[in-house]
Design a protein around this motif. Structure first.
Motif, short mmCIF file in Angstrom:
data_model
loop_
_atom_site.label_atom_id
_atom_site.label_comp_id
_atom_site.label_asym_id
_atom_site.label_seq_id
_atom_site.Cartn_x
_atom_site.Cartn_y
_atom_site.Cartn_z
N TYR A 1 31.99 31.02 39.99
CA TYR A 1 30.93 30.54 40.86
C TYR A 1 31.41 30.42 42.30
CZ TYR A 1 29.15 29.10 36.33
OH TYR A 1 28.74 29.10 35.04
N GLY A 2 30.47 30.57 43.23
CA GLY A 2 30.71 30.25 44.62
C GLY A 2 31.35 31.35 45.45
N VAL A 3 31.45 31.05 46.73
CA VAL A 3 32.10 31.93 47.69
C VAL A 3 33.54 31.46 47.82
CG1 VAL A 3 32.16 32.70 50.09
CG2 VAL A 3 29.97 32.45 48.92
N TRP A 4 34.47 32.36 47.57
CA TRP A 4 35.91 32.08 47.67
C TRP A 4 36.53 33.23 48.45
CZ3 TRP A 4 38.67 28.03 45.26
CH2 TRP A 4 37.92 27.23 44.39
N GLY A 5 37.32 32.92 49.45
CA GLY A 5 37.99 33.96 50.22
C GLY A 5 37.03 34.93 50.88
N GLY A 6 35.83 34.50 51.13
CA GLY A 6 34.84 35.34 51.80
C GLY A 6 34.06 36.26 50.89
N LEU A 7 34.22 36.13 49.58
CA LEU A 7 33.48 36.98 48.63
C LEU A 7 32.67 36.12 47.67
CD1 LEU A 7 36.10 39.71 47.62
CD2 LEU A 7 34.38 39.79 49.44
N ARG B 1 42.33 32.49 54.04
CA ARG B 1 41.35 33.33 53.33
C ARG B 1 42.00 34.19 52.25
NH1 ARG B 1 37.10 37.64 56.03
NH2 ARG B 1 36.17 38.27 54.07
N ALA B 2 43.13 34.80 52.56
CA ALA B 2 43.81 35.67 51.58
C ALA B 2 44.28 34.88 50.37
CB ALA B 2 44.98 36.39 52.24
N GLU B 3 44.86 33.70 50.60
CA GLU B 3 45.32 32.87 49.49
C GLU B 3 44.15 32.42 48.62
OE1 GLU B 3 46.24 32.50 52.66
OE2 GLU B 3 48.31 31.79 52.82
N CYS B 4 43.05 32.07 49.26
CA CYS B 4 41.85 31.63 48.57
C CYS B 4 41.30 32.74 47.68
CB CYS B 4 40.81 31.19 49.60
SG CYS B 4 39.29 30.54 48.91
N LEU B 5 41.20 33.93 48.23
CA LEU B 5 40.69 35.06 47.45
C LEU B 5 41.65 35.40 46.31
CD1 LEU B 5 38.59 37.20 46.94
CD2 LEU B 5 39.74 38.64 48.65
N ARG B 6 42.94 35.38 46.59
CA ARG B 6 43.93 35.67 45.55
C ARG B 6 43.79 34.68 44.39
NH1 ARG B 6 47.80 37.26 48.54
NH2 ARG B 6 48.36 35.22 49.35
N TYR B 7 43.62 33.40 44.71
CA TYR B 7 43.41 32.40 43.68
C TYR B 7 42.14 32.70 42.87
CZ TYR B 7 41.29 28.46 41.47
OH TYR B 7 40.63 27.70 40.54
N ALA B 8 41.03 32.94 43.57
CA ALA B 8 39.74 33.15 42.90
C ALA B 8 39.79 34.35 41.97
CB ALA B 8 38.63 33.32 43.94
N LEU B 9 40.47 35.40 42.38
CA LEU B 9 40.58 36.59 41.54
C LEU B 9 41.47 36.32 40.33
CD1 LEU B 9 40.90 39.31 44.31
CD2 LEU B 9 38.90 38.86 42.86
N ALA B 10 42.59 35.63 40.55
CA ALA B 10 43.52 35.34 39.45
C ALA B 10 42.89 34.39 38.43
CB ALA B 10 44.81 34.74 40.00
N ALA B 11 42.13 33.42 38.92
CA ALA B 11 41.51 32.42 38.04
C ALA B 11 40.17 32.89 37.50
CB ALA B 11 41.34 31.11 38.78
#
Length: 98
Positions: free
Chosen positions: A72-78, A58-68
């Motif tokens: 769209y969509g739910v990433w890292g629970g957000l 989850r943390a890696e996913c959210l970190r990616y979504a914020l950096a990129a």
């Protein structure tokens, strides 16, 4: 999307995706149809967040979504709106007081 923000093609940047809880769930749970509103939209977001809740990456996913700046969509629970607000709050904290 600004491609310069993406972390690159190196496997170490992307291998976390293989461990995601979402790999066994259809993408349609995490990306709602255009124009979806109301209870259907909210229920889809909550179901996606439930998958993310115990995800080992989850943390890696959210970190990616914020950096990129995933739009769209739910990433890292957000959701996209939650990520936008988080990034805006971070920008405000970094700005010097006038």
């Amino acid at each position: 999307m600004q491609l310069s923000r993406l972390p690159g093609a190196y496997d170490r940047h992307w291998s976390w995706q293989y461990r995601g809880s979402c790999r066994t769930t259809g993408a349609d749970l995490f990306f709602h149809p255009s124009g979806e509103r109301g209870p259907a939209h909210d229920e889809r977001d909550q179901a996606a967040k439930a998958v993310c809740h115990h995800c080992p990456v989850r943390a890696e996913c959210l970190r990616y979504a914020l950096a990129a700046r995933e739009p769209y969509g739910v990433w890292g629970g957000l959701t996209e709106d939650e990520r936008f607000r988080l990034l805006a709050a971070r920008r405000r904290r970094r700005q010097p007081a006038a």
